[in-house]
Design a protein around this motif. Structure first.
Motif, PDB file in Angstrom:
ATOM      1  N   LEU A 129      69.015  60.986 -10.567  1.00  0.00           N
ATOM      2  CA  LEU A 129      68.003  59.957 -10.391  1.00  0.00           C
ATOM      3  C   LEU A 129      67.168  59.820 -11.650  1.00  0.00           C
ATOM      4  N   GLN A 182      62.301  57.617  -9.758  1.00  0.00           N
ATOM      5  CA  GLN A 182      62.992  57.673  -8.474  1.00  0.00           C
ATOM      6  C   GLN A 182      62.892  59.067  -7.866  1.00  0.00           C
ATOM      7  N   GLU A 200      59.365  59.597  -6.413  1.00  0.00           N
ATOM      8  CA  GLU A 200      59.178  58.897  -5.135  1.00  0.00           C
ATOM      9  C   GLU A 200      59.876  59.644  -4.007  1.00  0.00           C
ATOM     10  N   ARG A 201      61.070  60.104  -4.297  1.00  0.00           N
ATOM     11  CA  ARG A 201      61.831  60.816  -3.271  1.00  0.00           C
ATOM     12  C   ARG A 201      61.207  62.166  -2.952  1.00  0.00           C
ATOM     13  N   GLU A 259      58.107  61.732  -0.774  1.00  0.00           N
ATOM     14  CA  GLU A 259      58.486  61.437   0.603  1.00  0.00           C
ATOM     15  C   GLU A 259      59.065  62.668   1.287  1.00  0.00           C
ATOM     16  N   PHE A 260      59.813  63.464   0.562  1.00  0.00           N
ATOM     17  CA  PHE A 260      60.395  64.692   1.099  1.00  0.00           C
ATOM     18  C   PHE A 260      59.284  65.627   1.583  1.00  0.00           C
ATOM     19  N   PRO A 305      64.363  62.803   3.164  1.00  0.00           N
ATOM     20  CA  PRO A 305      65.533  62.221   2.502  1.00  0.00           C
ATOM     21  C   PRO A 305      66.388  63.278   1.818  1.00  0.00           C
ATOM     22  N   GLY A 306      67.700  63.209   2.051  1.00  0.00           N
ATOM     23  CA  GLY A 306      68.608  64.134   1.378  1.00  0.00           C
ATOM     24  C   GLY A 306      68.453  65.568   1.807  1.00  0.00           C
ATOM     25  N   GLU A 355      72.890  63.016   6.016  1.00  0.00           N
ATOM     26  CA  GLU A 355      73.179  63.072   4.584  1.00  0.00           C
ATOM     27  C   GLU A 355      73.812  64.388   4.155  1.00  0.00           C
ATOM     28  N   TRP A 407      68.252  69.391  -2.766  1.00  0.00           N
ATOM     29  CA  TRP A 407      66.824  69.140  -2.531  1.00  0.00           C
ATOM     30  C   TRP A 407      66.223  70.233  -1.661  1.00  0.00           C
ATOM     31  N   GLN A 425      65.501  67.789 -10.539  1.00  0.00           N
ATOM     32  CA  GLN A 425      66.406  66.652 -10.410  1.00  0.00           C
ATOM     33  C   GLN A 425      66.567  65.880 -11.721  1.00  0.00           C
TER      34      GLN A 425
END
Length: 303
Positions: A36, A40, A43-44, A47-48, A249-250, A261, A268, A300
């Motif tokens: 990513l 990105q 942001e992920r 949210e995680f 996410p992920g 996923e 992650w 990441q």
């Protein structure tokens, strides 16, 4: 429910999984995700962390400080050993302390035929066992239909990781005692922590997970691999996941979604766990959230 039925509902293992679990319990359990951009990834990561609920609001993150000792019940001894071995391997890989075999259990994983009935019985007979479950999550824990349910007990340690020292107050009725002494005349007590220095950064205390319970409904995990269930149980036992329906996410936490996923711990998940178990616990919640996000972004987007 018979042991053989419980085993079949735990999900068939393919030959490769069986070899991994039996011959190399510390085999790698991460998967590689798509690269990513830094924005990105941030942001992920935000949210995680938000979805998991660690360090929510003003409450600092908690983690295990004492060595973990997982115990699996409700399935045959052979398969219980597989789950325990996988949980121990995950704990070791992310830097947790792990108690030797034969230890006193502080992580309980129970495979049951009717999780809702069990939770209602616990709530009826021993409601104090669920005392730390947030009010808005208690109904889902007890009466919901989630395939896996969990709850924790936590404690407070000094920043030097020593256990709290009980200090008893003298009441008007008289009488006082020290730790380990019963004082029938005292209707209340408080706990105090000993501090040895001061800091404008440190909160002076650490929040620790001291007990974790995971209940797995056999009927609702039918068809899942045992490795996936073990990974899921490990994550919710080792992290103070504060929602009954996480959608990080992920993450392995999406295992029971319509489009999962991952069916093992993702990169992650592992990055988050490693970061959590490196955190200085004596920090405010907002700093914990920032540290977790920073570490996940750096992992990441190396360089």
């Amino acid at each position: 429910m018979s042991a053989s039925l419980a085993l079949s509902l735990a999900g068939p293992l393919n030959a490769q999984q069986t070899r991994d679990l039996r011959s190399d319990p510390e085999a790698s359990i991460t998967v590689t995700g798509t690269r990513l951009t830094r924005e990105q990834a941030r942001e992920r990561a935000v949210e995680f962390v938000r979805q998991i609920g660690v360090a929510r609001g003003q409450q600092a993150a908690a983690r295990w400080i004492d060595p973990v000792c997982p115990r699996v019940r409700g399935i045959t001894e052979r398969y219980a050993g597989v789950v325990e071995a996988r949980m121990r391997a995950i704990a070791t890989e992310v830097g947790m302390r792990v108690a030797p075999e034969g230890c006193r259990s502080n992580v309980s994983v129970s495979f049951v035929g009717d999780a809702e009935a069990l939770m209602r019985e616990i709530d009826r007979r021993s409601p104090t066992r669920l005392r730390e479950v947030p009010v808005d999550a208690r109904d889902a824990l007890v009466n919901g239909d989630a395939p896996v349910r969990w709850w924790y007990l936590t404690g407070t340690r000094s920043r030097h990781a020593t256990r709290e020292t009980s200090q008893y107050l003298v009441t008007e009725s008289g009488g006082a005692g020290g730790p380990g002494q019963s004082v029938a005349s005292s209707p209340f007590e408080t706990e105090a922590l000993s501090h040895y220095d001061s800091s404008v950064i440190s909160t002076q205390v650490n929040r620790a997970i001291v007990d974790a319970n995971v209940v797995i409904d056999l009927d609702r995990v039918e068809g899942m691999s045992l490795e996936a269930i073990a990974a899921y149980a490990a994550f919710v036992a080792f992290v103070e996941v504060r929602t009954s329906d996480p959608r990080a996410p992920g993450s392995i936490l999406g295992l029971f979604s319509t489009d999962p996923e991952g069916r093992s711990l993702t990169d992650w998940d592992m990055t988050f766990l490693r970061s959590l178990y490196r955190l200085p616990l004596d920090r405010p919640a907002r700093r914990h959230r920032g540290m977790l996000v920073r570490d996940m972004v750096n992992a990441q987007t190396p360089g």
